[in-house]
Design a protein around this motif. Structure first.
Motif, PDB file in Angstrom:
ATOM      1  N   PHE A 268       6.104  -0.198   8.648  1.00  0.00           N
ATOM      2  CA  PHE A 268       5.706  -1.576   8.949  1.00  0.00           C
ATOM      3  C   PHE A 268       5.959  -1.932  10.412  1.00  0.00           C
ATOM      4  O   PHE A 268       5.919  -3.089  10.792  1.00  0.00           O
ATOM      5  N   ASP A 269       6.271  -0.921  11.209  1.00  0.00           N
ATOM      6  CA  ASP A 269       6.590  -1.157  12.617  1.00  0.00           C
ATOM      7  C   ASP A 269       5.303  -1.152  13.441  1.00  0.00           C
ATOM      8  O   ASP A 269       4.448  -0.275  13.276  1.00  0.00           O
ATOM      9  N   ALA A 270       5.178  -2.098  14.340  1.00  0.00           N
ATOM     10  CA  ALA A 270       3.968  -2.178  15.163  1.00  0.00           C
ATOM     11  C   ALA A 270       3.928  -1.064  16.201  1.00  0.00           C
ATOM     12  O   ALA A 270       2.861  -0.682  16.675  1.00  0.00           O
ATOM     13  N   ASN A 271       5.104  -0.519  16.558  1.00  0.00           N
ATOM     14  CA  ASN A 271       5.148   0.544  17.551  1.00  0.00           C
ATOM     15  C   ASN A 271       4.375   1.771  17.108  1.00  0.00           C
ATOM     16  O   ASN A 271       4.303   2.078  15.925  1.00  0.00           O
TER      17      ASN A 271
ATOM     18  N   SER B 169       4.137  -5.138  11.182  1.00  0.00           N
ATOM     19  CA  SER B 169       2.694  -4.967  11.264  1.00  0.00           C
ATOM     20  C   SER B 169       2.214  -4.171  10.066  1.00  0.00           C
ATOM     21  O   SER B 169       2.913  -3.308   9.552  1.00  0.00           O
ATOM     22  N   LEU B 170       1.007  -4.458   9.613  1.00  0.00           N
ATOM     23  CA  LEU B 170       0.423  -3.714   8.497  1.00  0.00           C
ATOM     24  C   LEU B 170      -0.648  -2.759   9.004  1.00  0.00           C
ATOM     25  O   LEU B 170      -1.391  -2.187   8.216  1.00  0.00           O
ATOM     26  N   LYS B 171      -0.703  -2.567  10.318  1.00  0.00           N
ATOM     27  CA  LYS B 171      -1.873  -1.853  10.848  1.00  0.00           C
ATOM     28  C   LYS B 171      -1.885  -0.390  10.430  1.00  0.00           C
ATOM     29  O   LYS B 171      -2.944   0.179  10.223  1.00  0.00           O
ATOM     30  N   TRP B 172      -0.714   0.227  10.296  1.00  0.00           N
ATOM     31  CA  TRP B 172      -0.708   1.643   9.884  1.00  0.00           C
ATOM     32  C   TRP B 172      -1.132   1.788   8.433  1.00  0.00           C
ATOM     33  O   TRP B 172      -1.814   2.735   8.071  1.00  0.00           O
ATOM     34  N   HIS B 173      -0.720   0.825   7.621  1.00  0.00           N
ATOM     35  CA  HIS B 173      -1.166   0.843   6.222  1.00  0.00           C
ATOM     36  C   HIS B 173      -2.679   0.673   6.158  1.00  0.00           C
ATOM     37  O   HIS B 173      -3.361   1.348   5.389  1.00  0.00           O
TER      38      HIS B 173
ATOM     39  N   GLU C 109      -8.179   3.097   5.646  1.00  0.00           N
ATOM     40  CA  GLU C 109      -9.505   3.296   6.241  1.00  0.00           C
ATOM     41  C   GLU C 109      -9.804   4.759   6.514  1.00  0.00           C
ATOM     42  O   GLU C 109     -10.929   5.124   6.841  1.00  0.00           O
ATOM     43  N   ASP C 110      -8.792   5.613   6.383  1.00  0.00           N
ATOM     44  CA  ASP C 110      -8.970   7.039   6.656  1.00  0.00           C
ATOM     45  C   ASP C 110      -9.600   7.722   5.441  1.00  0.00           C
ATOM     46  O   ASP C 110      -8.974   7.820   4.374  1.00  0.00           O
ATOM     47  N   GLY C 111     -10.831   8.157   5.580  1.00  0.00           N
ATOM     48  CA  GLY C 111     -11.561   8.749   4.461  1.00  0.00           C
ATOM     49  C   GLY C 111     -10.896  10.004   3.929  1.00  0.00           C
ATOM     50  O   GLY C 111     -10.856  10.238   2.712  1.00  0.00           O
TER      51      GLY C 111
ATOM     52  N   ASN D  54       4.120   7.566   8.209  1.00  0.00           N
ATOM     53  CA  ASN D  54       5.101   6.706   7.548  1.00  0.00           C
ATOM     54  C   ASN D  54       4.457   5.872   6.450  1.00  0.00           C
ATOM     55  O   ASN D  54       5.037   5.668   5.380  1.00  0.00           O
ATOM     56  N   ALA D  55       3.265   5.405   6.716  1.00  0.00           N
ATOM     57  CA  ALA D  55       2.573   4.579   5.720  1.00  0.00           C
ATOM     58  C   ALA D  55       2.224   5.411   4.482  1.00  0.00           C
ATOM     59  O   ALA D  55       2.405   4.969   3.345  1.00  0.00           O
TER      60      ALA D  55
END
Lengths: 367, 284
Positions: free
Chosen positions: B51-54, B65-69, B74-76, B252-253
Motif C-alpha cells: 500500500f506504499d506509494a513509493n 496508495s492503491l496504485k500497485w494493487h 490491470e496486468d493481463g 508486494n500487491a
C-alpha cells in the motif's frame, strides 16, 4: 423339531490361523428364544455373524425360513442385529436411525416417519425423535438400537451381548424389556452372551459353546442340573467338579480315586474302563453341611471334611466356599440363609460335607 | 485473616510460588510472541508496502496508495496466472479429495497383501524433494505429450495433495467403528449405499477440510508448476518471473493477494477439521 426356522448344518468357519467354528449343527424353532453362551473366543459371535451374513461360512449350510443362505449378502437377509456397541449412526437423529431400515425397503418418507414414530413410542422414546444419539442416556440408546432392529417387523432378531456394556441396574431393566418384547412379538431371538444370569433368565433353550464346538444344548434348568461334560459343568460354575481315575466298574456304578478320596458314582451306560480319566459332578445345592464333630450321616453317603473359606451372598441363598485338602478348587455349597445361621458358619470353621451318591454323576471331559 | 504466624509463613511461601509461576508464564508468552513476530513480520512487511506509494519499499513510507494493487489487476498476465492457479487449485481439490477418500477407505475397509506398501506409496510424494519430483514429472509428461498444459500441473498437484487428503480422511475413518458400516448392511443397505449414506456423511468434515487443504497445497506450489507448466503460469510462477525481470513493486500487491487466498483456504480447512468432539462415535 419338525420345521426349524433356522438350521445350521455342519457350519464351519476358518479365519487365517484360527478355526473359529468347527462344523456345528443346530436347529432353532420359530419364536424360540435361544441363548448361545461360552467363554470369549468360543465361536459364539462368529456363529451369530454367519447367521447375519457378515461372515461367510467356510463349509456347511445355513437355512433360514426354508431358504439356503449361501451367497445371499447381509443386506438381503432381514436378520437385524443389536450390537454390544449398538452401532447407531452417530450423525443421524434418533428418528432417522430408526427410519434407516424402512427407507432401505423403499418405504416412503411419510410412512417411514410414522412407523418409526410408533416404534419410538412403543420403546418409551416418544418425543425424542429429533435428538441426536449423543443426547441420549445409555438405556435410551439401547432402546433406539432395539427399535431400529425391530421396526421392519423381522421374524428373527440377533443380539450380540447387548447388555454387557450396561450397569447392573440398567441390565436388569433391559432384561425385563427383552423378555416382554419376545413375549409380545413371538419372533425368534438368538442371543449371544457370556453372562449366565441373562441366559437363565431369558432363554427357552441354551447352547453352550467352547472351542468352536457345541458342548450342550438344552433348557437352562436341564443344562444346569445335568451338564453333559466337565467343560459345561465348570462353565455353569455352580457345580462341584471332582477329577479322578476309574478304579473299577460295578453294577452301573463307577468306583473312582481322586486326590480327595475314593467315591462311588452312578454311571449308567458309560463305556469306562479302569484307568480312564473321569470327572464327577455334585451340584452345589445337593451338598449337606454339618459341624465337623457331627456323627455319621445317612448310610452310604459320601463324606468329606473341609474348612470354610468364605461366604458369598446371592439373593435369598448364600454360597459357602470350602477348602478341602487335596482338592485343586474349593467346593461351593449353596444354602438358604436360615441354614447358614443355624450352623453358625464363619470363615475358618471346620465342617463336614456329605451327599447322596445318587445325586452325583459321571462326566467325560469336554467334547 | 485469622491465621497465626505459621499460617502466614505458608502464605508467604505460596505468594512466592505464585510470583514464580507468573514470571515463568510471562517468559513463555514472551517467547511465543517473539516466535510469531519472527514468522509474521516478513508477511506484514509485504502487506504494508503493497500500500506504499513509493516505487521501492523504503522507509520513510511514501504514503498510502492503491496504485500497485490497481496495477496488478490491470496486468493481463497476472490475471491469467491467477485464473490458472484457481483452475488448478479447484481441480486438484476435487480430484485429491475423491482419490484421498478412496485410498483411505481401501486402507480402512480391507486387509490385503501389500497394504503397507500401498499406504506408503500414497503417503510418499510430499517426502520426495519437489525439485526431483518436478524433474521426474517433466520427463514423464513430455514423453506422453502432456507437457505444458494446465491439466498437467493439476495432475502433478493431485499426486502431492492426495497424500494429505488421505491422511486426513483416514484419521476420521479410524473413529468409525467397523460395526457401524456393518450395521448399515445388516439393516438392508447394500455396500455401495452404505458408503454413500453412512461412510461419506461420517467423513464430511474431513472431506471438506481435505478439499481446502488440497486447494491450498496447489495454490502455493511453485516448483512443479514451474517445471511442467510450460507457457501456462500459475501465480507463484508468475511472481518469480516478475522478480527475475526487475524489482517490481507489484510483487508486494500480488504477495498480499496470495497471502489472503492461502490463509483463507487454510482457515477454512481448519474450521472443518475441528470435528465436533462432544459426539461419541458409535464405537463405544
Amino acid at each position: 423339531m419338525k420345521f426349524p426356522f433356522v438350521s445350521l448344518k455342519g457350519l464351519d468357519k476358518r479365519f487365517a490361523g484360527h478355526h473359529a467354528v468347527r462344523g456345528i449343527d443346530l436347529d432353532i424353532a420359530a419364536g424360540e428364544f435361544i441363548a448361545i453362551m461360552g467363554p470369549s473366543g468360543c465361536g459364539k459371535s462368529t456363529t451369530l455373524r454367519m447367521i447375519a451374513g457378515l461372515d461367510e461360512p467356510t463349509a456347511g449350510e445355513l437355512w433360514i425360513g426354508g431358504r439356503n443362505m449361501r451367497g445371499i449378502p447381509a443386506f438381503q437377509r432381514e436378520t437385524p442385529m443389536v450390537w454390544q456397541s449398538l452401532a447407531l449412526f452417530p450423525f443421524l437423529t434418533v428418528a432417522e436411525n430408526v427410519e434407516f431400515p424402512l427407507r432401505r425397503k423403499k418405504l416412503g418418507a411419510d410412512a417411514s416417519r410414522k412407523r418409526a414414530g410408533e416404534w419410538l413410542e412403543r420403546m418409551g422414546l416418544g418425543g425424542m425423535g429429533d435428538r441426536t444419539v449423543s443426547q441420549l442416556s445409555g438405556g435410551q440408546r439401547q432402546r433406539v438400537a432395539l427399535a431400529r432392529a425391530l421396526v421392519t417387523e423381522p421374524s428373527i432378531l440377533l443380539l450380540d451381548e447387548p447388555l454387557s456394556a450396561l450397569d447392573t441396574h440398567l441390565r436388569m431393566r433391559m432384561q425385563t424389556e427383552l423378555a416382554r418384547l419376545h413375549r409380545e412379538l413371538r419372533i425368534t431371538f438368538v442371543y449371544v452372551t457370556h453372562a449366565q444370569s441373562e441366559a437363565f433368565a431369558l432363554a427357552d433353550r441354551m447352547v453352550i459353546m467352547s472351542d468352536g464346538l457345541i458342548q450342550q444344548t438344552g433348557r437352562p434348568q436341564d443344562v444346569y442340573r445335568a451338564p453333559v461334560n466337565a467343560f459345561v459343568a465348570n462353565f455353569i460354575g455352580t457345580n462341584n467338579l471332582v477329577n479322578g481315575k476309574v478304579r473299577a466298574m460295578a453294577g452301573g456304578q463307577v468306583e473312582l480315586d481322586s486326590p480327595i478320596g475314593a467315591f462311588t458314582v452312578p454311571a449308567a451306560a458309560s463305556a469306562l474302563t479302569a484307568g480312564d480319566k473321569v470327572s464327577f459332578v455334585i451340584a452345589a445345592d445337593r451338598i449337606a453341611l454339618a459341624g465337623e464333630s457331627a456323627g455319621d450321616t445317612a448310610s452310604g453317603h459320601a463324606r468329606l471334611h473341609g474348612t470354610v473359606l468364605g461366604l458369598e451372598f446371592v439373593g435369598s441363598t448364600q454360597t459357602v466356599f470350602i477348602e478341602v485338602p487335596g482338592s485343586e478348587t474349593e467346593f461351593r455349597v449353596q444354602k438358604q440363609q436360615h441354614e447358614i445361621e443355624s450352623l453358625g458358619l464363619a470363615p475358618g470353621q471346620r465342617v463336614q460335607l456329605s451327599w447322596n451318591p445318587q445325586h452325583a454323576w459321571v462326566l467325560p471331559q469336554a467334547a | 485473616m485469622t491465621a497465626a504466624t505459621p499460617a502466614l509463613v505458608v502464605d508467604d511461601d505460596m505468594a512466592a510460588r505464585q510470583r514464580r509461576t507468573r514470571l515463568s508464564r510471562l517468559a513463555q508468552y514472551g517467547f511465543l510472541a517473539l516466535l510469531f513476530a519472527f514468522m509474521a513480520t516478513p508477511m506484514l512487511v509485504v502487506v504494508v508496502f503493497s500500500f506504499d506509494a513509493n516505487r521501492f519499499p523504503a522507509i520513510p513510507w511514501g504514503g498510502f496508495s492503491l496504485k500497485w494493487h490497481r496495477a496488478v489487476l490491470e496486468d493481463g498476465m497476472i490475471a491469467d496466472a491467477f485464473l490458472n492457479s484457481l483452475k488448478v487449485g479447484f481441480g486438484t481439490a476435487v480430484i485429491s479429495t475423491v482419490l484421498g477418500f478412496a485410498a483411505a477407505y481401501i486402507d480402512y475397509r480391507w486387509r490385503f497383501r501389500g497394504q503397507s506398501a500401498f499406504v506408503l506409496l500414497v503417503a510418499m510424494p510430499p517426502a520426495v524433494p519437489v525439485t526431483i519430483l518436478g524433474m521426474a514429472m517433466l520427463a514423464f509428461l513430455s514423453r506422453i505429450g502432456l507437457f505444458g498444459t494446465v491439466e498437467a500441473i493439476m495432475a502433478c498437484h493431485v499426486v502431492l495433495a492426495t497424500s494429505f487428503a488421505m491422511a486426513l480422511i483416514r484419521l476420521r475413518l479410524g473413529e468409525l467403528g467397523p460395526e457401524v458400516e456393518q450395521a448399515a448392511w445388516n439393516l438392508g443397505a447394500s455396500p455401495s449405499v452404505a458408503v454413500l449414506l453412512i461412510v461419506v456423511p461420517f467423513c464430511k468434515p474431513a472431506l471438506i477440510a481435505s478439499f481446502f487443504l488440497s486447494a491450498a497445497v496447489s495454490f502455493d506450489e511453485f516448483m512443479i508448476a514451474w517445471f511442467v507448466g510450460g507457457v501456462h503460469e500459475t501465480l507463484p510462477v508468475r511472481i518469480l518471473n516478475l522478480l527475475q525481470g526487475q524489482v517490481n513493486p507489484k510483487i508486494n500487491a500480488i504477495g498480499t493477494l496470495v497471502l489472503v487466498v492461502s490463509i483463507t483456504l487454510v482457515l477454512l480447512a481448519q474450521r472443518f477439521m475441528r470435528v465436533r468432539t462432544g459426539q461419541p462415535t458409535a464405537t463405544a
